[in-house]
Write a protein that holds these residues in place. Structure first.
Motif, PDB file in Angstrom:
ATOM      1  N   VAL A  17      40.053  32.200  22.153  1.00 36.03           N
ATOM      2  CA  VAL A  17      39.121  32.828  22.788  1.00 36.03           C
ATOM      3  C   VAL A  17      39.939  33.846  23.728  1.00 36.03           C
ATOM      4  N   LEU A  18      39.385  35.053  23.907  1.00 37.06           N
ATOM      5  CA  LEU A  18      40.101  36.037  24.560  1.00 37.06           C
ATOM      6  C   LEU A  18      39.101  36.503  25.829  1.00 37.06           C
ATOM      7  N   LEU A  19      39.579  36.209  27.086  1.00 38.97           N
ATOM      8  CA  LEU A  19      39.139  36.606  28.193  1.00 38.97           C
ATOM      9  C   LEU A  19      39.827  37.682  28.761  1.00 38.97           C
ATOM     10  N   THR A  20      39.272  38.655  29.257  1.00 42.09           N
ATOM     11  CA  THR A  20      39.821  39.990  29.677  1.00 42.09           C
ATOM     12  C   THR A  20      38.770  40.598  30.693  1.00 42.09           C
ATOM     13  N   ALA A  21      39.407  41.711  31.226  1.00 44.36           N
ATOM     14  CA  ALA A  21      38.392  42.400  32.099  1.00 44.36           C
ATOM     15  C   ALA A  21      37.457  43.012  31.529  1.00 44.36           C
ATOM     16  N   GLY A  22      36.050  42.951  31.977  1.00 42.96           N
ATOM     17  CA  GLY A  22      35.121  43.815  31.509  1.00 42.96           C
ATOM     18  C   GLY A  22      34.992  45.263  32.087  1.00 42.96           C
ATOM     19  N   PRO A  23      33.803  45.797  31.976  1.00 43.41           N
ATOM     20  CA  PRO A  23      33.484  47.158  32.488  1.00 43.41           C
ATOM     21  C   PRO A  23      33.277  47.254  34.006  1.00 43.41           C
ATOM     22  N   LEU A  24      32.839  46.071  34.566  1.00 47.13           N
ATOM     23  CA  LEU A  24      32.938  45.943  36.003  1.00 47.13           C
ATOM     24  C   LEU A  24      34.147  45.734  36.640  1.00 47.13           C
ATOM     25  N   SER A  25      34.850  45.141  36.063  1.00 48.34           N
ATOM     26  CA  SER A  25      36.233  44.366  36.548  1.00 48.34           C
ATOM     27  C   SER A  25      37.549  44.776  36.208  1.00 48.34           C
ATOM     28  N   HIS A  26      37.659  46.293  35.567  1.00 53.45           N
ATOM     29  CA  HIS A  26      38.772  46.563  35.374  1.00 53.45           C
ATOM     30  C   HIS A  26      39.565  47.256  36.369  1.00 53.45           C
ATOM     31  N   ARG A  54      32.638  40.544  37.198  1.00 55.12           N
ATOM     32  CA  ARG A  54      32.282  40.152  38.582  1.00 55.12           C
ATOM     33  C   ARG A  54      32.353  41.609  39.442  1.00 55.12           C
ATOM     34  N   GLU A  55      31.213  41.816  39.986  1.00 54.22           N
ATOM     35  CA  GLU A  55      31.262  43.257  40.685  1.00 54.22           C
ATOM     36  C   GLU A  55      32.124  43.264  42.059  1.00 54.22           C
ATOM     37  N   HIS A  56      32.670  44.308  41.965  1.00 55.76           N
ATOM     38  CA  HIS A  56      33.774  44.767  43.144  1.00 55.76           C
ATOM     39  C   HIS A  56      34.946  43.658  43.067  1.00 55.76           C
ATOM     40  N   TRP A  57      35.100  43.166  42.076  1.00 57.23           N
ATOM     41  CA  TRP A  57      36.238  42.201  41.792  1.00 57.23           C
ATOM     42  C   TRP A  57      37.287  42.988  40.647  1.00 57.23           C
ATOM     43  N   THR A  58      38.575  42.882  40.785  1.00 55.70           N
ATOM     44  CA  THR A  58      39.164  43.192  39.576  1.00 55.70           C
ATOM     45  C   THR A  58      40.087  41.996  38.969  1.00 55.70           C
ATOM     46  N   PHE A  59      39.815  42.180  37.816  1.00 58.67           N
ATOM     47  CA  PHE A  59      40.292  40.942  37.002  1.00 58.67           C
ATOM     48  C   PHE A  59      42.068  41.083  36.863  1.00 58.67           C
ATOM     49  N   HIS A  60      42.581  40.195  37.344  1.00 60.80           N
ATOM     50  CA  HIS A  60      44.150  40.360  37.384  1.00 60.80           C
ATOM     51  C   HIS A  60      44.534  38.815  36.751  1.00 60.80           C
ATOM     52  N   ALA A  61      43.995  38.184  36.056  1.00 60.78           N
ATOM     53  CA  ALA A  61      44.549  36.867  35.657  1.00 60.78           C
ATOM     54  C   ALA A  61      45.409  37.343  34.575  1.00 60.78           C
ATOM     55  N   LYS A  62      46.781  36.743  34.386  1.00 59.99           N
ATOM     56  CA  LYS A  62      47.632  36.962  33.427  1.00 59.99           C
ATOM     57  C   LYS A  62      48.029  35.467  33.159  1.00 59.99           C
ATOM     58  N   GLY A  63      47.758  35.266  31.740  1.00 64.81           N
ATOM     59  CA  GLY A  63      48.089  33.969  31.199  1.00 64.81           C
ATOM     60  C   GLY A  63      47.726  33.828  29.874  1.00 64.81           C
ATOM     61  N   LEU A  64      48.146  32.666  29.310  1.00 64.67           N
ATOM     62  CA  LEU A  64      47.900  32.180  27.980  1.00 64.67           C
ATOM     63  C   LEU A  64      47.456  30.757  28.229  1.00 64.67           C
ATOM     64  N   PHE A  72      32.827  33.593  35.431  1.00 65.42           N
ATOM     65  CA  PHE A  72      32.048  34.946  35.330  1.00 65.42           C
ATOM     66  C   PHE A  72      32.395  35.781  34.217  1.00 65.42           C
ATOM     67  N   ALA A  73      32.289  34.907  32.929  1.00 65.54           N
ATOM     68  CA  ALA A  73      32.676  35.328  31.531  1.00 65.54           C
ATOM     69  C   ALA A  73      31.245  35.810  30.820  1.00 65.54           C
ATOM     70  N   VAL A  74      31.228  36.839  30.172  1.00 67.82           N
ATOM     71  CA  VAL A  74      30.143  37.456  29.518  1.00 67.82           C
ATOM     72  C   VAL A  74      30.580  37.691  28.127  1.00 67.82           C
ATOM     73  N   PRO A  75      29.955  37.277  27.132  1.00 69.57           N
ATOM     74  CA  PRO A  75      30.134  37.560  25.833  1.00 69.57           C
ATOM     75  C   PRO A  75      30.166  39.087  25.743  1.00 69.57           C
ATOM     76  N   ALA A  76      31.351  39.817  25.120  1.00 71.61           N
ATOM     77  CA  ALA A  76      31.356  41.075  24.782  1.00 71.61           C
ATOM     78  C   ALA A  76      30.065  41.741  24.127  1.00 71.61           C
ATOM     79  N   ARG A  77      29.732  40.874  23.234  1.00 67.48           N
ATOM     80  CA  ARG A  77      28.421  41.273  22.437  1.00 67.48           C
ATOM     81  C   ARG A  77      27.083  41.571  23.212  1.00 67.48           C
ATOM     82  N   HIS A  78      27.194  40.708  24.321  1.00 64.09           N
ATOM     83  CA  HIS A  78      26.096  41.098  25.509  1.00 64.09           C
ATOM     84  C   HIS A  78      26.193  42.178  26.703  1.00 64.09           C
ATOM     85  N   VAL A  79      27.406  42.868  26.355  1.00 66.23           N
ATOM     86  CA  VAL A  79      27.614  44.080  27.105  1.00 66.23           C
ATOM     87  C   VAL A  79      27.492  45.397  26.647  1.00 66.23           C
TER      88      VAL A  79
END
Length: 170
Positions: free
Chosen positions: A15-24, A63-73, A143-150
């Protein structure tokens, strides 16, 4: 593998969780005159990831007005349920095998300012860290959304022309 009492090969799904269009973090900075940002970077990532065979396992942190900074595995043994395409959450049935935290960014800023590095923890079944790291992952997934829904991101014509060349480096 024997230490963790896990059969080889590991029965893991990804499962890959990464920044979405709102949170990059590549949005234009309104304080800089003429700054257009680097919005093309997440758009390019979006196009490339949607073309990947397992893009059903791609989730965007939205997540609107938030930037995704999680780094990890987070490496876990996934049971047959729940399916990664349905939910990215880890239940108490999911055994975490290892956790890596930190950043692979070893440029000037990481060396001179951020002190970024990686820490890899191998987690035995009895580790009290198992639920803590599982909770950390699950809190991100709220705050995760499947990419296929974006909706797919728009990529400029010149960037589309560069895609074959860019793919060679990935």
């Amino acid at each position: 593998s024997a230490y963790l009492n896990v059969p080889y090969p590991l029965p893991v799904s990804h499962v890959l969780l990464t920044a979405g269009p709102l949170s990059h973090g590549f949005k234009p900075n309104p304080k800089k005159v003429g700054n257009k940002g680097k919005a093309w970077i997440p758009a390019l990532f979006d196009v490339l990831s949607r073309n990947h065979n397992n893009s059903n396992n791609l989730w965007y942190y939205q997540r609107e007005h938030w930037t995704f900074h999680a780094k990890g595995l987070w490496i876990s043994e996934r049971s047959s349920t729940p399916d990664a395409t349905t939910t990215p959450f880890l239940s108490s049935n999911h055994r975490l095998l290892a956790v890596a935290h930190g950043s692979g960014n070893y440029g000037y800023r990481s060396r001179a300012r951020d002190m970024e590095s990686n820490l890899i923890l191998i987690l035995p079944d009895s580790s009290p860290l198992q639920p803590r790291f599982r909770n950390e992952w699950n809190s991100l997934c709220h705050f995760a959304v499947p990419a296929r829904h974006v909706p797919p991101q728009n990529v400029s014509v010149w960037l589309r022309l560069m895609l074959p060349l860019i793919r060679r480096f990935l």
